[in-house]
Design a protein around this motif. Structure first.
Motif, mmCIF file in Angstrom:
data_model
loop_
_atom_site.group_PDB
_atom_site.id
_atom_site.type_symbol
_atom_site.label_atom_id
_atom_site.label_comp_id
_atom_site.label_asym_id
_atom_site.label_seq_id
_atom_site.Cartn_x
_atom_site.Cartn_y
_atom_site.Cartn_z
ATOM 1 N N PHE A 163 0.814 -1.223 0.000
ATOM 2 C CA PHE A 163 0.000 0.000 0.000
ATOM 3 C C PHE A 163 0.846 1.271 0.000
ATOM 4 N N ALA A 164 2.075 1.202 0.470
ATOM 5 C CA ALA A 164 2.926 2.394 0.523
ATOM 6 C C ALA A 164 3.185 2.978 -0.850
ATOM 7 N N HIS A 165 3.016 2.190 -1.912
ATOM 8 C CA HIS A 165 3.267 2.656 -3.273
ATOM 9 C C HIS A 165 1.966 2.922 -4.044
ATOM 10 N N THR A 166 0.829 2.867 -3.347
ATOM 11 C CA THR A 166 -0.445 3.051 -4.020
ATOM 12 C C THR A 166 -0.665 4.508 -4.416
ATOM 13 N N LEU A 167 -1.100 4.705 -5.654
ATOM 14 C CA LEU A 167 -1.416 6.034 -6.176
ATOM 15 C C LEU A 167 -2.915 6.116 -6.450
ATOM 16 N N PRO A 168 -3.495 7.311 -6.377
ATOM 17 C CA PRO A 168 -4.918 7.446 -6.706
ATOM 18 C C PRO A 168 -5.176 7.160 -8.184
ATOM 19 N N LEU A 169 -6.385 6.718 -8.492
ATOM 20 C CA LEU A 169 -6.724 6.343 -9.862
ATOM 21 C C LEU A 169 -6.627 7.515 -10.834
#
Length: 403
Positions: free
Chosen positions: A390-396
């Motif tokens: 999750f630390a690398h998750t970007l918004p859509l």
């Protein structure tokens, strides 16, 4: 034999991203009471608002497929699918919440060493072990509760309120409404709704650069490249492999029987070398010496998989449709050093690339132009994508900065 057709209109997909749609409505209780201050946002994006004193909201967003999430304290969340059209004057009625975390359960929470240990496991699994993960923190940690099932060796997590996450690496403040979280010795599953906000109005150069790093080689990057039919130009190589049971490893039943036999025999040296077993005890020792062998073997059988064998087009939808596993290698970035550390601290040899794999848990899975699938749990990934977490998750709605 399935007949496949592959028609790709990359221009159509890219142009759709720039069309705008309107989502306008009102949030009420089941008794038609106005709910002022209700949170209304598009899941996994930086797009959201709160209702005014009339319970009204108004969002203008780029064309696409979204989940509109409406939430208000004390009420059940409401989910509305938004698909490439405007929604005018919709009324959303929220029902009172029947929270599984009753007051008795919450009052029994003790923030002791066991809770701290479980929190540590939760954060490591949820954020990952990357350099970006080290820069993530949870503002309201004590809103997270845990339950451990010793029979299944499963740790489950719940949250009294939405989790507030500060990602200093990417410059986001994320509100995450945890739906479920469970971790066993070999599998992690979690889901929830997330809303992204910039930590500051003016973005730091470090955040902009880190967001590019997080995007490059990511699952979002891969799916967008797949839709635009430019995988090779973007640095991806896709091969195909099948996974079969390792015939050299004993079955679980054989391992169980060997352990029971050695338990009856007393203390046995498992490090002894036995080339030709002469007794049942010798055979049991040889069986347990093979326990560390991998359960499965992967066999690569196709390189540079063509697009027509990864996706199909049905109407206006592009769907993943392939057999066995896809091995996805991103050539433009190397692995982080922490990825190379094995379970027992033994360093793996660096490859200089990032390798991941995916398998479909459903027959076909729709891929949207934003770079996500309609059901995230329908695609299971391993390797580097699992490591980043999750630390690398970007918004859509993230787009690479224009040069």
């Amino acid at each position: 034999m399935k007949i496949r057709t592959f028609l790709f209109l990359a221009f159509l997909y890219s142009s759709n991203l720039f069309c705008q749609i309107t989502i306008r409505g009102k949030v009420l209780s089941k008794d038609n009471e106005v709910l002022q201050g209700a949170s209304v946002y598009l899941n996994n994006t930086s797009i959201g608002t709160i209702t005014n004193n009339q319970g009204e909201f108004n969002l203008k967003v780029k064309n696409g497929h979204y989940d509109l999430v409406v939430s208000f304290l004390g009420y059940e969340k409401h989910l509305l699918k938004v698909n490439n059209k405007s929604y005018e004057n919709i009324q959303i009625h929220l029902a009172p919440s029947n929270d599984v975390l009753d007051e008795v359960t919450i009052k029994k929470v003790v923030y002791d060493d066991e809770w701290k240990y479980n929190l540590s496991r939760f954060k490591q699994a949820f954020f990952g072990k990357t350099n970006f993960a080290k820069q993530c923190s949870i503002i309201n940690e004590k809103d997270i509760l845990f339950k451990f099932n010793p029979k299944t060796n499963t740790l489950s997590a719940y949250a009294k309120r939405p989790i507030k996450i500060k990602n200093k690496a990417l410059g986001y403040l994320i509100t995450y409404e945890l739906i479920d979280f469970s971790i066993t010795s070999n599998q992690l599953t979690f889901s929830g709704y997330s809303q992204f906000q910039n930590l500051k109005k003016k973005l730091k150069k470090k955040w902009i650069a880190n967001r590019v790093t997080a995007y490059q080689g990511s699952r979002m990057h891969f799916f967008r490249s797949l839709l635009n039919k430019n995988l090779k130009q973007e640095g991806f190589i896709v091969n195909q492999f099948k996974r079969v049971k390792n015939p050299q490893r004993p079955s679980e039943n054989q391992i169980k029987q060997a352990r029971e036999l050695l338990k009856l025999a007393g203390r046995i040296d498992l490090s002894q070398k036995i080339t030709s077993p002469k007794t049942a005890i010798d055979s049991a020792v040889v069986t347990l010496q093979k326990v560390r062998l991998p359960k499965f073997r992967d066999y690569l059988y196709k390189r540079n998989v063509p697009y027509s064998e990864m996706v199909i087009v049905e109407g206006n939808e592009v769907k993943l449709d392939f057999e066995n596993f896809l091995s996805i290698t991103y050539l433009k970035e190397a692995e982080e050093p922490s990825y190379l550390v094995g379970i027992f601290g033994k360093m793996k040899k660096p490859s200089g690339v990032q390798s991941s794999s995916i398998v479909l848990l459903e027959n076909t899975v729709t891929v949207f132009p934003s770079g996500v699938v309609n059901n995230p749990t329908s695609v299971f990934n391993e390797g580097y994508w699992g490591f980043e977490a999750f630390a690398h998750t970007l918004p859509l709605d993230y787009m690479l900065p224009q040069e």
